[in-house]
Design an enzyme around this catalytic site. Structure first.
Site, PDB file in Angstrom:
ATOM      1  N   ARG A 112      13.811  -1.034  73.271  1.00 35.97           N
ATOM      2  CA  ARG A 112      13.381  -0.778  71.872  1.00 35.97           C
ATOM      3  C   ARG A 112      14.827  -0.168  71.098  1.00 35.97           C
ATOM      4  NH1 ARG A 112      10.058  -2.870  73.677  1.00 35.97           N
ATOM      5  NH2 ARG A 112       7.794  -2.189  74.046  1.00 35.97           N
ATOM      6  N   SER A 127       2.558   2.606  69.196  1.00 38.81           N
ATOM      7  CA  SER A 127       3.138   3.663  70.100  1.00 38.81           C
ATOM      8  C   SER A 127       3.926   4.628  69.338  1.00 38.81           C
ATOM      9  CB  SER A 127       3.868   3.307  71.336  1.00 38.81           C
ATOM     10  OG  SER A 127       2.877   2.544  72.069  1.00 38.81           O
ATOM     11  N   GLU A 187       9.362   6.353  68.813  1.00 39.67           N
ATOM     12  CA  GLU A 187       9.538   4.995  68.507  1.00 39.67           C
ATOM     13  C   GLU A 187       9.416   4.483  67.160  1.00 39.67           C
ATOM     14  OE1 GLU A 187       7.820   2.628  71.474  1.00 39.67           O
ATOM     15  OE2 GLU A 187       7.521   1.009  70.153  1.00 39.67           O
TER      16      GLU A 187
HETATM   17  C1  LIG Z   1      -1.796  -1.546  66.602  1.00 41.44           C
HETATM   18  C2  LIG Z   1      -0.245  -1.761  66.784  1.00 41.44           C
HETATM   19  C3  LIG Z   1       0.333  -2.463  68.056  1.00 41.44           C
HETATM   20  C4  LIG Z   1       1.614  -2.747  68.165  1.00 41.44           C
HETATM   21  N1  LIG Z   1       1.999  -3.095  69.330  1.00 41.44           N
HETATM   22  C5  LIG Z   1       3.430  -2.967  69.373  1.00 41.44           C
HETATM   23  C6  LIG Z   1       3.808  -3.812  70.934  1.00 41.44           C
HETATM   24  O1  LIG Z   1       3.047  -3.869  71.803  1.00 41.44           O
HETATM   25  N2  LIG Z   1       5.273  -3.593  70.981  1.00 41.44           N
HETATM   26  C7  LIG Z   1       5.971  -3.139  70.060  1.00 41.44           C
HETATM   27  O2  LIG Z   1       7.194  -3.493  70.300  1.00 41.44           O
HETATM   28  N3  LIG Z   1       5.697  -2.720  68.812  1.00 41.44           N
HETATM   29  C8  LIG Z   1       4.238  -2.837  68.673  1.00 41.44           C
HETATM   30  N4  LIG Z   1       3.901  -2.332  67.292  1.00 41.44           N
HETATM   31  C9  LIG Z   1       5.031  -1.706  66.454  1.00 41.44           C
HETATM   32  C10 LIG Z   1       5.376  -3.006  65.391  1.00 41.44           C
HETATM   33  O3  LIG Z   1       4.434  -3.869  65.025  1.00 41.44           O
HETATM   34  C11 LIG Z   1       6.637  -3.471  65.724  1.00 41.44           C
HETATM   35  O4  LIG Z   1       7.561  -2.785  66.458  1.00 41.44           O
HETATM   36  C12 LIG Z   1       7.245  -4.674  64.812  1.00 41.44           C
HETATM   37  O5  LIG Z   1       8.141  -5.134  65.120  1.00 41.44           O
HETATM   38  C13 LIG Z   1       7.714  -3.716  63.713  1.00 41.44           C
HETATM   39  O6  LIG Z   1       7.911  -4.846  62.574  1.00 41.44           O
HETATM   40  P1  LIG Z   1       7.633  -4.479  60.936  1.00 41.44           P
HETATM   41  O7  LIG Z   1       8.053  -5.793  60.263  1.00 41.44           O
HETATM   42  O8  LIG Z   1       6.222  -3.910  60.852  1.00 41.44           O
HETATM   43  O9  LIG Z   1       8.678  -3.423  60.876  1.00 41.44           O
HETATM   44  P2  LIG Z   1       8.752  -2.217  59.707  1.00 41.44           P
HETATM   45  O10 LIG Z   1       7.863  -1.128  60.232  1.00 41.44           O
HETATM   46  O11 LIG Z   1       8.510  -2.607  58.305  1.00 41.44           O
HETATM   47  O12 LIG Z   1      10.222  -1.668  59.828  1.00 41.44           O
HETATM   48  C14 LIG Z   1      10.508  -1.025  61.063  1.00 41.44           C
HETATM   49  C15 LIG Z   1      11.980  -0.813  60.886  1.00 41.44           C
HETATM   50  O13 LIG Z   1      12.899  -2.087  60.857  1.00 41.44           O
HETATM   51  C16 LIG Z   1      13.699  -2.130  59.872  1.00 41.44           C
HETATM   52  N5  LIG Z   1      13.829  -3.583  59.366  1.00 41.44           N
HETATM   53  C17 LIG Z   1      12.411  -4.374  59.201  1.00 41.44           C
HETATM   54  N6  LIG Z   1      13.240  -5.543  58.594  1.00 41.44           N
HETATM   55  C18 LIG Z   1      14.679  -5.309  58.961  1.00 41.44           C
HETATM   56  C19 LIG Z   1      15.536  -6.445  58.494  1.00 41.44           C
HETATM   57  N7  LIG Z   1      15.148  -7.709  58.007  1.00 41.44           N
HETATM   58  N8  LIG Z   1      16.868  -5.931  58.705  1.00 41.44           N
HETATM   59  C20 LIG Z   1      17.249  -4.981  59.376  1.00 41.44           C
HETATM   60  N9  LIG Z   1      15.949  -3.941  59.549  1.00 41.44           N
HETATM   61  C21 LIG Z   1      14.922  -4.057  59.179  1.00 41.44           C
HETATM   62  C22 LIG Z   1      13.056  -1.104  58.612  1.00 41.44           C
HETATM   63  O14 LIG Z   1      13.783  -0.793  57.870  1.00 41.44           O
HETATM   64  C23 LIG Z   1      12.631  -0.158  59.731  1.00 41.44           C
HETATM   65  O15 LIG Z   1      13.553   0.850  59.875  1.00 41.44           O
HETATM   66  C24 LIG Z   1       2.577  -1.868  67.149  1.00 41.44           C
HETATM   67  C25 LIG Z   1       2.108  -1.627  65.888  1.00 41.44           C
HETATM   68  C26 LIG Z   1       0.605  -1.575  65.686  1.00 41.44           C
HETATM   69  C27 LIG Z   1      -0.056  -1.188  64.379  1.00 41.44           C
END
Ligand SMILES: Cc1cc2nc3c(=O)[nH]c(=O)nc-3n(C[C@H](O)[C@H](O)[C@H](O)COP(=O)(O)OP(=O)(O)OC[C@H]3O[C@@H](n4cnc5c(N)ncnc54)[C@H](O)[C@@H]3O)c2cc1C
Length: 297
Positions: free
Chosen positions: A167, A218, A288
């Site tokens: 992570r 998580s 996380e």
């Molecule tokens: C039901 C559920 C299940 C999930 N299961 C998993 C799992 O199995 N494994 C896992 O790892 N995660 C899981 N997640 C968490 C999440 O979906 C992932 O970590 C996902 O990759 C985050 O992406 P996002 O676009 O939503 O990021 P956001 O929440 O929009 O942003 C997260 C961070 O990334 C930064 N960011 C976003 N885009 C960029 C960019 N282009 N450049 C630089 N920084 C950026 C943001 O500024 C922020 O700090 C889960 C979430 C939910 C709700």
């Protein structure tokens, strides 16, 4: 001159709860949807020009936004390109992981089955080295195109330059690096097997995760050799509720929003969990999820 005049399409006082999977968060002063890399870079430049803090938003699925919201410009990535070249997929940062999984499956490519059901974007996934079922995005990233806010340059980082860990990545440590796009290498596979694996993974999620409630996945990283969910459970905190926010009974590392929940109550539960786990096991849990708009996250 104002930012409203220079950045066409910019919106004011937008509620961020509508842009997070937690369905929590106050307003941001400014909100802009970037539909291309060019628009993204331009928006960042405008934020700098008008001395506004800015935040890059993907699907908001790893995010807790404060009830007070954010004083600055939120730049959300949307409607972006994704294409296939041989066994490589090129995807811009705002492409959803689910779209990537679909493209891989349709083209008989294996290596992304673990990502099915993760509701994030490529950018968010690379920044946090998202993963599941023993795999993570670092296994398939070939190179990442980044915009360096400090010197206004676009550059390419190879996988090893991204310093991926559990992570973790260089992007977490260097917030001046914005992910624009990435190239992924996958392997030729059998569509039936790929589809079966995806189905199996989605079923596992459905059985173990409280997908029927808004959450941010998580909340804590697993400490080395341990499971954060089990530690929380052993502290007797499963089902603990503050206001409309609850530690899931299905999966104790998930905090769920029962409806109109407040970020302040999520924060209280997070502090409680950290305190109890430290007291009982002498382990410091590390979040996380990412925070936005908190003074002392
Ligand atoms: C039901 C559920 C299940 C999930 N299961 C998993 C799992 O199995 N494994 C896992 O790892 N995660 C899981 N997640 C968490 C999440 O979906 C992932 O970590 C996902 O990759 C985050 O992406 P996002 O676009 O939503 O990021 P956001 O929440 O929009 O942003 C997260 C961070 O990334 C930064 N960011 C976003 N885009 C960029 C960019 N282009 N450049 C630089 N920084 C950026 C943001 O500024 C922020 O700090 C889960 C979430 C939910 C709700």
């Amino acid at each position: 001159m104002t930012i409203e005049k220079e950045l066409s399409g910019i919106q004011k006082n937008v509620l961020l709860k509508n842009y997070t999977t937690f369905k929590i968060g106050g307003k941001t002063n400014y909100f802009y949807i970037a539909k291309s890399k060019k628009e993204l870079i331009f928006a960042v430049k405008m934020a700098k020009k008008f001395r506004l803090s800015f935040f890059i938003l993907g699907k908001g699925s790893k995010l807790l936004v404060s009830d007070e919201g954010f004083k600055g410009l939120v730049i959300k990535l949307e409607k972006v390109n994704c294409k296939l070249e041989n066994e490589k997929i090129y995807a811009e940062a705002g492409v959803s992981l689910n779209r990537l999984v679909k493209m891989a499956t349709e083209n008989n490519l294996t290596g992304l089955e673990w990502a099915a059901g993760i509701p994030g974007t490529v950018g968010g996934a690379i920044r946090g080295n998202a993963g599941a079922f023993g795999s993570s995005i670092k296994d398939i990233v070939e190179k990442v195109e980044v915009y360096d806010v400090r010197n206004d340059k676009v550059k390419i980082l190879k996988n090893k330059d991204c310093q991926f860990g559990y992570r973790e990545s260089t992007f977490k440590k260097n917030p001046h690096l914005i992910i624009l796009s990435s190239q992924f290498h996958l392997k030729g596979g059998d569509k039936k097997k790929i589809t079966e694996k995806i189905k199996e993974n989605l079923n596992y999620r459905k059985q173990r995760q409280p997908l029927e409630f808004p959450s941010a996945g998580s909340v804590f990283k697993n400490p080395p050799g341990d499971s954060a969910g089990e530690l929380i459970e052993k502290c007797g905190l499963r089902g603990k509720q503050i206001g409309k926010i609850k530690i899931s009974e299905k999966h104790a590392n998930f905090i769920i929003n029962l409806g109109n929940g407040r970020a302040g109550d999520v924060k209280k539960l997070i502090e409680l969990i950290k305190k109890e786990v430290k007291k009982k096991f002498a382990i410091e849990l590390e979040e996380e999820i990412q925070y936005l708009g908190f003074e002392n996250p």
